[in-house]
Scaffold this motif. Structure first.
Motif, PDB file in Angstrom:
ATOM      1  N   SER A 119       0.828  -1.212   0.000  1.00 48.70           N
ATOM      2  CA  SER A 119       0.000   0.000   0.000  1.00 48.70           C
ATOM      3  C   SER A 119       0.863   1.262   0.000  1.00 48.70           C
ATOM      4  O   SER A 119       0.488   2.289  -0.583  1.00 48.70           O
ATOM      5  N   VAL A 120       2.033   1.192   0.638  1.00 50.74           N
ATOM      6  CA  VAL A 120       2.950   2.342   0.629  1.00 50.74           C
ATOM      7  C   VAL A 120       3.446   2.591  -0.794  1.00 50.74           C
ATOM      8  O   VAL A 120       3.480   3.739  -1.274  1.00 50.74           O
ATOM      9  N   ALA A 121       3.829   1.515  -1.482  1.00 49.07           N
ATOM     10  CA  ALA A 121       4.278   1.651  -2.875  1.00 49.07           C
ATOM     11  C   ALA A 121       3.138   2.093  -3.784  1.00 49.07           C
ATOM     12  O   ALA A 121       3.332   2.878  -4.714  1.00 49.07           O
ATOM     13  N   LEU A 122       1.931   1.614  -3.519  1.00 49.20           N
ATOM     14  CA  LEU A 122       0.765   1.994  -4.325  1.00 49.20           C
ATOM     15  C   LEU A 122       0.466   3.487  -4.176  1.00 49.20           C
ATOM     16  O   LEU A 122       0.134   4.161  -5.161  1.00 49.20           O
ATOM     17  N   LYS A 123       0.603   3.986  -2.990  1.00 51.09           N
ATOM     18  CA  LYS A 123       0.343   5.407  -2.715  1.00 51.09           C
ATOM     19  C   LYS A 123       1.232   6.304  -3.570  1.00 51.09           C
ATOM     20  O   LYS A 123       0.799   7.366  -4.049  1.00 51.09           O
ATOM     21  N   ALA A 124       2.482   5.871  -3.798  1.00 52.22           N
ATOM     22  CA  ALA A 124       3.410   6.665  -4.599  1.00 52.22           C
ATOM     23  C   ALA A 124       3.064   6.614  -6.086  1.00 52.22           C
ATOM     24  O   ALA A 124       3.377   7.542  -6.833  1.00 52.22           O
ATOM     25  N   ARG A 125       2.396   5.554  -6.506  1.00 51.51           N
ATOM     26  CA  ARG A 125       2.093   5.374  -7.929  1.00 51.51           C
ATOM     27  C   ARG A 125       0.706   5.855  -8.319  1.00 51.51           C
ATOM     28  O   ARG A 125       0.486   6.289  -9.460  1.00 51.51           O
ATOM     29  N   VAL A 126      -0.258   5.752  -7.393  1.00 46.62           N
ATOM     30  CA  VAL A 126      -1.642   6.153  -7.689  1.00 46.62           C
ATOM     31  C   VAL A 126      -2.058   7.184  -6.649  1.00 46.62           C
ATOM     32  O   VAL A 126      -2.392   6.839  -5.515  1.00 46.62           O
ATOM     33  N   PRO A 127      -2.013   8.459  -7.003  1.00 44.71           N
ATOM     34  CA  PRO A 127      -2.349   9.517  -6.033  1.00 44.71           C
ATOM     35  C   PRO A 127      -3.734   9.310  -5.428  1.00 44.71           C
ATOM     36  O   PRO A 127      -4.707   9.041  -6.138  1.00 44.71           O
ATOM     37  N   GLY A 128      -3.798   9.414  -4.110  1.00 48.13           N
ATOM     38  CA  GLY A 128      -5.078   9.318  -3.410  1.00 48.13           C
ATOM     39  C   GLY A 128      -5.552   7.909  -3.162  1.00 48.13           C
ATOM     40  O   GLY A 128      -6.606   7.708  -2.524  1.00 48.13           O
ATOM     41  N   ALA A 129      -4.831   6.899  -3.634  1.00 45.89           N
ATOM     42  CA  ALA A 129      -5.272   5.516  -3.462  1.00 45.89           C
ATOM     43  C   ALA A 129      -5.317   5.131  -1.980  1.00 45.89           C
ATOM     44  O   ALA A 129      -4.485   5.567  -1.179  1.00 45.89           O
ATOM     45  N   ALA A 130      -6.303   4.327  -1.625  1.00 49.86           N
ATOM     46  CA  ALA A 130      -6.439   3.850  -0.249  1.00 49.86           C
ATOM     47  C   ALA A 130      -6.766   2.363  -0.276  1.00 49.86           C
ATOM     48  O   ALA A 130      -7.308   1.850  -1.256  1.00 49.86           O
ATOM     49  N   VAL A 131      -6.432   1.683   0.808  1.00 52.64           N
ATOM     50  CA  VAL A 131      -6.764   0.267   0.960  1.00 52.64           C
ATOM     51  C   VAL A 131      -7.679   0.131   2.169  1.00 52.64           C
ATOM     52  O   VAL A 131      -7.281   0.421   3.300  1.00 52.64           O
ATOM     53  N   LEU A 132      -8.902  -0.280   1.915  1.00 55.75           N
ATOM     54  CA  LEU A 132      -9.895  -0.482   2.964  1.00 55.75           C
ATOM     55  C   LEU A 132      -9.746  -1.905   3.481  1.00 55.75           C
ATOM     56  O   LEU A 132      -9.800  -2.870   2.707  1.00 55.75           O
ATOM     57  N   VAL A 133      -9.527  -2.049   4.784  1.00 54.27           N
ATOM     58  CA  VAL A 133      -9.263  -3.351   5.396  1.00 54.27           C
ATOM     59  C   VAL A 133     -10.384  -3.676   6.368  1.00 54.27           C
ATOM     60  O   VAL A 133     -10.551  -2.996   7.386  1.00 54.27           O
ATOM     61  N   VAL A 134     -11.158  -4.712   6.052  1.00 52.02           N
ATOM     62  CA  VAL A 134     -12.312  -5.095   6.862  1.00 52.02           C
ATOM     63  C   VAL A 134     -12.020  -6.419   7.553  1.00 52.02           C
ATOM     64  O   VAL A 134     -11.781  -7.437   6.896  1.00 52.02           O
ATOM     65  N   GLY A 135     -12.026  -6.413   8.878  1.00 53.62           N
ATOM     66  CA  GLY A 135     -11.764  -7.630   9.640  1.00 53.62           C
ATOM     67  C   GLY A 135     -10.753  -7.372  10.736  1.00 53.62           C
ATOM     68  O   GLY A 135     -10.286  -6.242  10.938  1.00 53.62           O
ATOM     69  N   GLY A 136     -10.395  -8.436  11.452  1.00 52.10           N
ATOM     70  CA  GLY A 136      -9.386  -8.336  12.500  1.00 52.10           C
ATOM     71  C   GLY A 136      -9.976  -8.114  13.877  1.00 52.10           C
ATOM     72  O   GLY A 136     -10.951  -7.371  14.037  1.00 52.10           O
ATOM     73  N   ALA A 137      -9.372  -8.754  14.870  1.00 50.87           N
ATOM     74  CA  ALA A 137      -9.743  -8.521  16.262  1.00 50.87           C
ATOM     75  C   ALA A 137      -9.257  -7.132  16.684  1.00 50.87           C
ATOM     76  O   ALA A 137      -8.325  -6.587  16.084  1.00 50.87           O
ATOM     77  N   PRO A 138      -9.879  -6.534  17.703  1.00 49.05           N
ATOM     78  CA  PRO A 138      -9.500  -5.164  18.103  1.00 49.05           C
ATOM     79  C   PRO A 138      -8.011  -4.972  18.329  1.00 49.05           C
ATOM     80  O   PRO A 138      -7.428  -3.970  17.886  1.00 49.05           O
TER      81      PRO A 138
END
Length: 418
Positions: A241-260
């Motif tokens: 996601s860090v590398a994606l941010k540099a290549r696609v301005p404004g890109a975000a990764v929505l992560v659904v799941g995981g214990a608190p």
């Protein structure tokens, strides 16, 4: 294949927190739903953790809850050993002193050991629902390197597979394993194509979901849904996601799941490296399709294991392009026609995500290929047909043994399924 003329009364053994929104409980839910829709009666004996579900002809029987247990982690654990002991006592009580006669036993995961033994004692056939390879779980969850423990898991798996009249496998890798053991003629491959659509509800819409999590209407968004276990590749996704941010301005990764506690740890690491992750924590299963509708690309960054992630089957029908690691866990279902397959490195994963976010034609191509694959091989009808085939094989084994199904006789007092 039409529903069976003779409905069965089935004793189902599930060493899982039923119901919780994760892989095997989802699979168990849809297996039960298919069975009761065909008129079978299911008595499910399971852990004391999870919520009840309302299905006709289903009765849920829970074992005693030790006072210190509130949740069950995925994979082998001391908690599961304790709960399995409690579950075994409850199963024996129900089977021998519950006042009910059963036509068949249907066991999930490690309860297949007890299921095979119980089937022989009750003189009824046993169906083993093989969701994973027990020895492989030791590697996937890094539970133990003990050779003795692995040997024990291998012997248990051999006993369950060879001792069952029918084996259901949930992916090609497991099907191949059963064939290699020489009992492939008793195995039926039934992928988890039903996905996680438990009690679906109308959604608020793409823009509303995005606004709820601080995302703009035009922002490029990738979506990950699932647990935070090590084999799922969340560390890989973080770096990508860090590398994606540099290549696609404004890109975000929505992560659904995981214990608190898992979400808090990943969130802290994301802040430290400037990763564009938006973490929601665990959400109700009915909300997952709404998150899918709100994203532009679906990602599965698994780094180990061979079972196909359950979510892949619902992803195929989503109309969104899929980016997944080029490993057996994915490629036994996906190909370059239905997904963008990448090497399990941060750079490669970021490249795949950037490609489908920037190239609409490529995104449309793989999304259409995924839909075709879902229609041709992973439909609801295919799931139901294969489930009926497994039970037709079980009925055939009953006739061969001279066993007559007892379903149709009134249940014992107090034993009516709800």
């Amino acid at each position: 294949m039409t529903p069976p003329a003779t409905p069965l009364r089935i004793l189902m053994l599930a060493p899982e927190p039923f119901f919780e929104p994760r892989g095997t409980p989802f699979s168990e839910y849809h297996r039960i739903k298919a069975l009761v829709e065909d008129g079978h009666h299911v008595d499910l004996v399971t852990y004391p953790v999870g919520r009840d579900v309302d299905l006709p002809n289903l009765r849920i029987i829970r074992c005693w809850r030790p006072p210190f247990i509130r949740k069950v982690a995925i994979g082998p654990s001391f908690t599961k050993i304790v709960l399995d002991a409690c579950l075994t006592l409850t199963i024996l009580r129900v089977a021998f002193f519950g006042g009910q006669r059963y036509d068949a036993i249907h066991s999930h995961e490690e309860m297949g050991v007890l299921g095979v033994w119980l089937g022989r004692r009750l003189k009824v056939p046993h169906l083993y629902d093989m969701h994973s390879s027990l020895p492989q779980q030791l590697n996937n969850f890094r539970y133990s390197r003990s050779k003795a423990l692995r040997w024990g898991f291998e012997r248990a798996e051999d006993y369950m597979v060879r001792g069952s009249q029918v084996v259901i496998t949930i992916c090609q890798e497991l099907q191949d394993t059963v064939h290699e053991m020489g009992v492939g003629d008793r195995a039926v491959l039934i992928e988890n194509v039903m996905g996680g659509d438990v009690d679906p509800a109308p959604g608020p819409g793409r823009e509303a979901v995005r606004a709820r999590w601080g995302l703009s209407a035009s922002q490029p968004v990738a979506l990950y849904t699932g647990t935070f276990e090590q084999y799922q590749g969340l560390d890989l996704l973080l770096d990508a996601s860090v590398a994606l941010k540099a290549r696609v301005p404004g890109a975000a990764v929505l992560v659904v799941g995981g214990a608190p506690e898992q979400v808090a740890a990943l969130e802290a690491r994301a802040r430290a490296v400037g990763a564009p992750l938006v973490l929601t924590g665990q959400r109700p299963p009915a909300e997952i399709p709404h998150f899918v509708d709100a994203c532009d690309v679906l990602v599965s960054p698994r780094i180990s294991g061979t079972n196909t992630p359950l979510k892949i089957y619902s992803y195929l029908r989503s109309g969104r392009p899929i980016v997944a690691t080029n490993l057996r866990t994915h490629t036994q279902v996906l190909s370059s026609e239905s997904a963008v397959l990448v090497e399990p490195t941060a750079a490669s994963l970021a490249d795949g995500l950037a490609r489908v976010l920037a190239d609409r034609a490529e995104a449309a191509r793989v999304a259409a290929g995924a839909q075709r694959l879902a229609d041709e091989r992973y439909s609801r009808e295919s799931y139901l047909t294969r489930t009926r085939r497994a039970y037709a094989m079980l009925l055939a084994s009953m006739r061969g043994a001279g066993t007559v199904p007892v379903t149709g006789a009134p249940a014992a007092p107090g034993q009516e399924p709800r």
